[in-house]
Design a protein around this motif. Structure first.
Motif, PDB file in Angstrom:
ATOM      1  N   LEU A 190      35.808  30.738  40.058  1.00 41.02           N
ATOM      2  CA  LEU A 190      36.725  29.920  40.858  1.00 41.02           C
ATOM      3  C   LEU A 190      36.049  29.394  42.118  1.00 41.02           C
ATOM      4  N   SER A 191      34.815  29.823  42.343  1.00 43.38           N
ATOM      5  CA  SER A 191      34.134  29.436  43.580  1.00 43.38           C
ATOM      6  C   SER A 191      33.270  28.201  43.352  1.00 43.38           C
ATOM      7  N   ILE A 192      33.568  27.158  44.093  1.00 43.93           N
ATOM      8  CA  ILE A 192      32.824  25.893  43.945  1.00 43.93           C
ATOM      9  C   ILE A 192      31.372  26.074  44.386  1.00 43.93           C
ATOM     10  N   ALA A 216      42.122  32.697  47.537  1.00 42.53           N
ATOM     11  CA  ALA A 216      41.615  34.044  47.830  1.00 42.53           C
ATOM     12  C   ALA A 216      40.136  34.142  47.465  1.00 42.53           C
ATOM     13  N   ILE A 217      39.759  33.562  46.352  1.00 44.46           N
ATOM     14  CA  ILE A 217      38.349  33.598  45.924  1.00 44.46           C
ATOM     15  C   ILE A 217      37.495  32.777  46.881  1.00 44.46           C
ATOM     16  N   SER A 218      38.004  31.619  47.246  1.00 43.47           N
ATOM     17  CA  SER A 218      37.248  30.762  48.159  1.00 43.47           C
ATOM     18  C   SER A 218      37.017  31.488  49.494  1.00 43.47           C
ATOM     19  N   VAL A 245      33.924  25.508  36.907  1.00 39.75           N
ATOM     20  CA  VAL A 245      34.899  26.029  37.862  1.00 39.75           C
ATOM     21  C   VAL A 245      36.231  26.033  37.123  1.00 39.75           C
ATOM     22  N   GLN A 246      36.624  27.194  36.666  1.00 37.70           N
ATOM     23  CA  GLN A 246      37.809  27.274  35.815  1.00 37.70           C
ATOM     24  C   GLN A 246      38.438  28.659  35.937  1.00 37.70           C
ATOM     25  N   ASP A 247      39.754  28.682  35.900  1.00 36.72           N
ATOM     26  CA  ASP A 247      40.487  29.946  35.906  1.00 36.72           C
ATOM     27  C   ASP A 247      40.488  30.517  34.493  1.00 36.72           C
ATOM     28  N   TYR A 248      40.336  31.847  34.390  1.00 33.71           N
ATOM     29  CA  TYR A 248      40.311  32.443  33.044  1.00 33.71           C
ATOM     30  C   TYR A 248      41.585  32.127  32.269  1.00 33.71           C
ATOM     31  N   ARG A 249      42.700  31.895  32.991  1.00 33.70           N
ATOM     32  CA  ARG A 249      43.967  31.610  32.318  1.00 33.70           C
ATOM     33  C   ARG A 249      43.992  30.223  31.691  1.00 33.70           C
ATOM     34  N   ASP A 250      43.038  29.367  32.091  1.00 39.93           N
ATOM     35  CA  ASP A 250      43.002  28.007  31.550  1.00 39.93           C
ATOM     36  C   ASP A 250      41.972  27.832  30.448  1.00 39.93           C
ATOM     37  N   VAL A 253      23.096  39.043  42.202  1.00 41.83           N
ATOM     38  CA  VAL A 253      24.118  39.736  41.410  1.00 41.83           C
ATOM     39  C   VAL A 253      25.033  40.459  42.382  1.00 41.83           C
ATOM     40  N   TYR A 254      26.343  40.251  42.215  1.00 39.07           N
ATOM     41  CA  TYR A 254      27.304  40.802  43.166  1.00 39.07           C
ATOM     42  C   TYR A 254      28.194  41.825  42.469  1.00 39.07           C
ATOM     43  N   SER A 255      27.555  42.836  41.926  1.00 42.86           N
ATOM     44  CA  SER A 255      28.274  43.936  41.282  1.00 42.86           C
ATOM     45  C   SER A 255      27.292  45.095  41.210  1.00 42.86           C
ATOM     46  N   SER A 314      32.848  40.589  31.475  1.00 40.65           N
ATOM     47  CA  SER A 314      33.655  40.424  32.685  1.00 40.65           C
ATOM     48  C   SER A 314      33.133  41.471  33.661  1.00 40.65           C
ATOM     49  N   ILE A 315      32.314  41.019  34.580  1.00 34.16           N
ATOM     50  CA  ILE A 315      31.568  41.962  35.435  1.00 34.16           C
ATOM     51  C   ILE A 315      31.991  41.762  36.890  1.00 34.16           C
ATOM     52  N   GLY A 316      32.668  42.741  37.428  1.00 36.39           N
ATOM     53  CA  GLY A 316      33.114  42.657  38.822  1.00 36.39           C
ATOM     54  C   GLY A 316      34.177  41.620  39.040  1.00 36.39           C
ATOM     55  N   MET A 317      34.890  41.255  38.005  1.00 31.98           N
ATOM     56  CA  MET A 317      35.901  40.206  38.113  1.00 31.98           C
ATOM     57  C   MET A 317      37.330  40.735  38.026  1.00 31.98           C
ATOM     58  N   SER A 318      37.567  41.758  37.194  1.00 32.55           N
ATOM     59  CA  SER A 318      38.962  42.131  36.934  1.00 32.55           C
ATOM     60  C   SER A 318      39.634  42.778  38.143  1.00 32.55           C
ATOM     61  N   VAL A 373      33.148  35.783  32.171  1.00 25.25           N
ATOM     62  CA  VAL A 373      34.319  35.543  33.026  1.00 25.25           C
ATOM     63  C   VAL A 373      33.984  36.037  34.428  1.00 25.25           C
ATOM     64  N   GLY A 374      34.064  35.154  35.408  1.00 20.28           N
ATOM     65  CA  GLY A 374      33.673  35.540  36.764  1.00 20.28           C
ATOM     66  C   GLY A 374      32.163  35.598  36.847  1.00 20.28           C
ATOM     67  N   CYS A 375      31.526  34.432  36.675  1.00 19.68           N
ATOM     68  CA  CYS A 375      30.067  34.404  36.463  1.00 19.68           C
ATOM     69  C   CYS A 375      29.264  34.461  37.757  1.00 19.68           C
TER      70      CYS A 375
HETATM   71  C1  LIG Z   1      32.325  40.063  42.463  1.00 18.58           C
HETATM   72  S1  LIG Z   1      32.059  38.482  41.735  1.00 18.58           S
HETATM   73  C2  LIG Z   1      31.049  38.978  40.344  1.00 18.58           C
HETATM   74  C3  LIG Z   1      30.131  37.906  39.912  1.00 18.58           C
HETATM   75  C4  LIG Z   1      29.170  38.256  38.764  1.00 18.58           C
HETATM   76  N1  LIG Z   1      29.864  38.686  37.590  1.00 18.58           N
HETATM   77  C5  LIG Z   1      28.144  39.261  39.212  1.00 18.58           C
HETATM   78  O1  LIG Z   1      28.199  40.397  38.737  1.00 18.58           O
HETATM   79  O2  LIG Z   1      27.298  38.904  40.019  1.00 18.58           O
HETATM   80  C6  LIG Z   1      33.652  38.070  40.990  1.00 18.58           C
HETATM   81  C7  LIG Z   1      33.696  36.741  40.266  1.00 18.58           C
HETATM   82  O3  LIG Z   1      34.982  36.611  39.623  1.00 18.58           O
HETATM   83  C8  LIG Z   1      35.393  35.261  39.757  1.00 18.58           C
HETATM   84  N2  LIG Z   1      36.848  35.172  39.554  1.00 18.58           N
HETATM   85  C9  LIG Z   1      37.825  35.826  40.228  1.00 18.58           C
HETATM   86  N3  LIG Z   1      39.041  35.464  39.779  1.00 18.58           N
HETATM   87  C10 LIG Z   1      38.838  34.568  38.783  1.00 18.58           C
HETATM   88  C11 LIG Z   1      39.705  33.836  37.923  1.00 18.58           C
HETATM   89  N4  LIG Z   1      41.026  33.914  38.028  1.00 18.58           N
HETATM   90  N5  LIG Z   1      39.132  33.030  36.994  1.00 18.58           N
HETATM   91  C12 LIG Z   1      37.787  32.902  36.899  1.00 18.58           C
HETATM   92  N6  LIG Z   1      36.923  33.566  37.691  1.00 18.58           N
HETATM   93  C13 LIG Z   1      37.442  34.382  38.628  1.00 18.58           C
HETATM   94  C14 LIG Z   1      34.909  34.870  41.139  1.00 18.58           C
HETATM   95  O4  LIG Z   1      34.900  33.470  41.293  1.00 18.58           O
HETATM   96  C15 LIG Z   1      33.517  35.507  41.123  1.00 18.58           C
HETATM   97  O5  LIG Z   1      32.610  34.640  40.493  1.00 18.58           O
END
Ligand SMILES: C[S@@+](CC[C@H](N)C(=O)[O-])C[C@H]1O[C@@H](n2cnc3c(N)ncnc32)[C@H](O)[C@@H]1O
Length: 439
Positions: free
Chosen positions: A241-243, A157-159, A266-271, A178-180, A282-286, A217-219
């Motif tokens: 999660l995006s390469i 889904a992220i890809s 490249v790592q899932d927050y759960r790992d 910046v994507y938020s 955690s900005i724009g990630m949750s 988280v979600g950088c």
């Molecule tokens: C809208 S972008 C925000 C990026 C950044 N924080 C910003 O404000 O520009 C969401 C980010 O969350 C990451 N993300 C989503 N689900 C994730 C997960 N399960 N583990 C790690 N990162 C995740 C995506 O890969 C993406 O980098």
């Protein structure tokens, strides 16, 4: 209500009925309702002359809508270029959403037998429309990756959303990448300045001081990590999660000479297992986490923080009551598959339930509308380049979703909030917490 005089040509009028911009009245005549103008593929037009123009360039659009009534058919036709929105897209949306089938949030109803009959009697030969065309290639297919919010399916889904070309994102987001939501001192501040202000605000809310260990988280493309390391002298681990994001983020870190301080993974927050961290952003990630995984998300971040450490959770909220996620609507099919918006209340309850103390909540709803309008402007002003960098379909998807989202924030359907939290067991927070406003 807008009125035009005289009978509209048949085909355009039939399309108006399909879209609900012209409502049936007693089964035979139609009452014009909404100030949009429709142009059909035969050149016929219906609706007020000065209204935003929606054009059906091909009969295939109608076929898609009959096959998949509501948002899905419409989305497919728009993405495939069979429907065009001319001129000011914000005005077109505002007009469409003012009445008819678009007035209700969520998917609109399929055509009624009466509407179908009207189509036939206004001259559309359904049998001549041809077979249902295949969905555009930009449509998401994450179901094949297993259970919703499994790590594998989340990665897919992220890809789908983020691995569409870094240059395309740079064109839309500008050099800040910046994507938020940005933080605007005033509406004329400019996108880049507003994004820098947001990054700085996040760092100050987290109370960053040199030498701290910070997790982002979600950088994304590393913008927060670069700012936090470069301006505040902290060590940052950024995960995505995006390469494609990670590749560019690492390049930016190297160019800034910050490889000693910033580690992009490249790592899932759960790992993540390498706590403790002094602070987490955690900005724009949750928005990607999902209701079902929310408890796990909170527990995971709590476990990674040292006692007394701060978490800044910056997320869009759904302000319009309970949501029934429709997997066949435009956003999950084309934009954020499996994304889920929570209410601010739901999020805060989960965070408090997971052992965090809320220190501050700042609502930034109007700031996101300004940010989205700036992104739409960037996209529209560089449209040909955007199409060249991705595809016509993708450029259309981003234009539609960002414009609709801007109106969602302006209308109060959605909000965005920075929630600042602290893990118990460490130092007391200061008596007053608004020290960052001085920065
Ligand atoms: C809208 S972008 C925000 C990026 C950044 N924080 C910003 O404000 O520009 C969401 C980010 O969350 C990451 N993300 C989503 N689900 C994730 C997960 N399960 N583990 C790690 N990162 C995740 C995506 O890969 C993406 O980098």
């Amino acid at each position: 209500m807008a009125k035009t005089t005289g009978a509209a040509p048949k085909l355009a009028r039939a399309l108006a009925i399909v879209l609900g911009t012209w409502e049936l009245n007693n089964g035979r005549s139609a009452t014009e309702q909404i100030p949009v103008r429709l142009r059909a593929w035969d050149g016929s037009e219906a609706g007020p002359h000065d209204a935003p123009l929606i054009e059906f360039t091909s009969r295939r659009a109608l076929r898609r809508i009959l096959w998949a009534p509501g948002q899905l058919g419409l989305s497919r036709a728009y993405v495939a270029g069979e429907i065009n929105a001319h001129g000011d897209i914000f005005a077109a949306f505002a007009a469409l959403s003012s009445a008819g089938k678009f007035a209700e949030p969520g998917p609109f109803s399929p055509l009624t037998p009466r509407e179908l009959w009207t189509l036939v009697t206004t001259g559309v030969r359904l049998g001549a429309l041809g077979p249902n065309p295949a969905p555009p290639p930009e449509e998401a297919r994450v179901e094949k990756h297993g259970r919703r919010h499994s790590k594998k399916r989340d990665a897919a889904a992220i890809s789908h959303h983020y691995d569409v070309g870094n240059d395309f994102y740079r064109l839309v987001l500008g050099p800040s990448l910046v994507y938020s939501c940005a933080v605007w001192s005033d509406a004329e501040a400019g996108l880049d300045a507003a994004q820098e202000a947001k990054l700085d605000l996040a760092c100050r809310k987290l109370g960053l001081t040199p030498g701290m260990r910070v997790l982002d988280v979600g950088c994304g493309w590393g913008s927060f990590a670069l700012h936090a390391a470069g301006r505040f002298g902290v060590n940052v681990v950024g995960i995505t999660l995006s390469i494609e994001q990670a590749e560019l983020a690492r390049k930016r870190v190297a160019e800034a000479g910050l490889t000693e301080l910033v580690d992009i993974r490249v790592q899932d927050y759960r790992d993540m297992t390498d706590g403790p961290y002094d602070a987490i952003s955690s900005i724009g990630m949750s928005e990607h986490v999902g209701r079902e995984q929310l408890g796990r998300y909170v527990a995971q971040l709590h476990g990674l923080l040292r006692p007394g450490g701060r978490l800044l959770n910056h997320a869009i909220s759904w302000n319009a009551g309970p949501t029934e996620d429709d997997p066949d609507s435009f956003i999950p099919r084309y934009v954020f598959p499996d994304g889920e918006m929570l209410s601010l209340g739901e999020l805060v309850v989960a965070l408090e339930g997971g052992g965090f103390e809320v220190l501050d909540v700042e609502a930034l709803r109007r700031h996101y509308a300004l940010t989205l309008r700036a992104w739409v402007k960037n996209l529209e002003e560089q449209w040909d380049d955007a199409v060249r960098l991705t595809s016509d379909g993708r450029a259309r998807i981003w234009r539609l979703y960002m414009a609709a989202s801007a109106l969602g924030f302006e209308g109060g359907l959605t909000g965005v909030n920075q929630v600042l939290l602290q893990k118990a067991g460490g130092e007391e927070p200061p008596l007053r917490l608004r020290e960052w406003t001085a920065g």
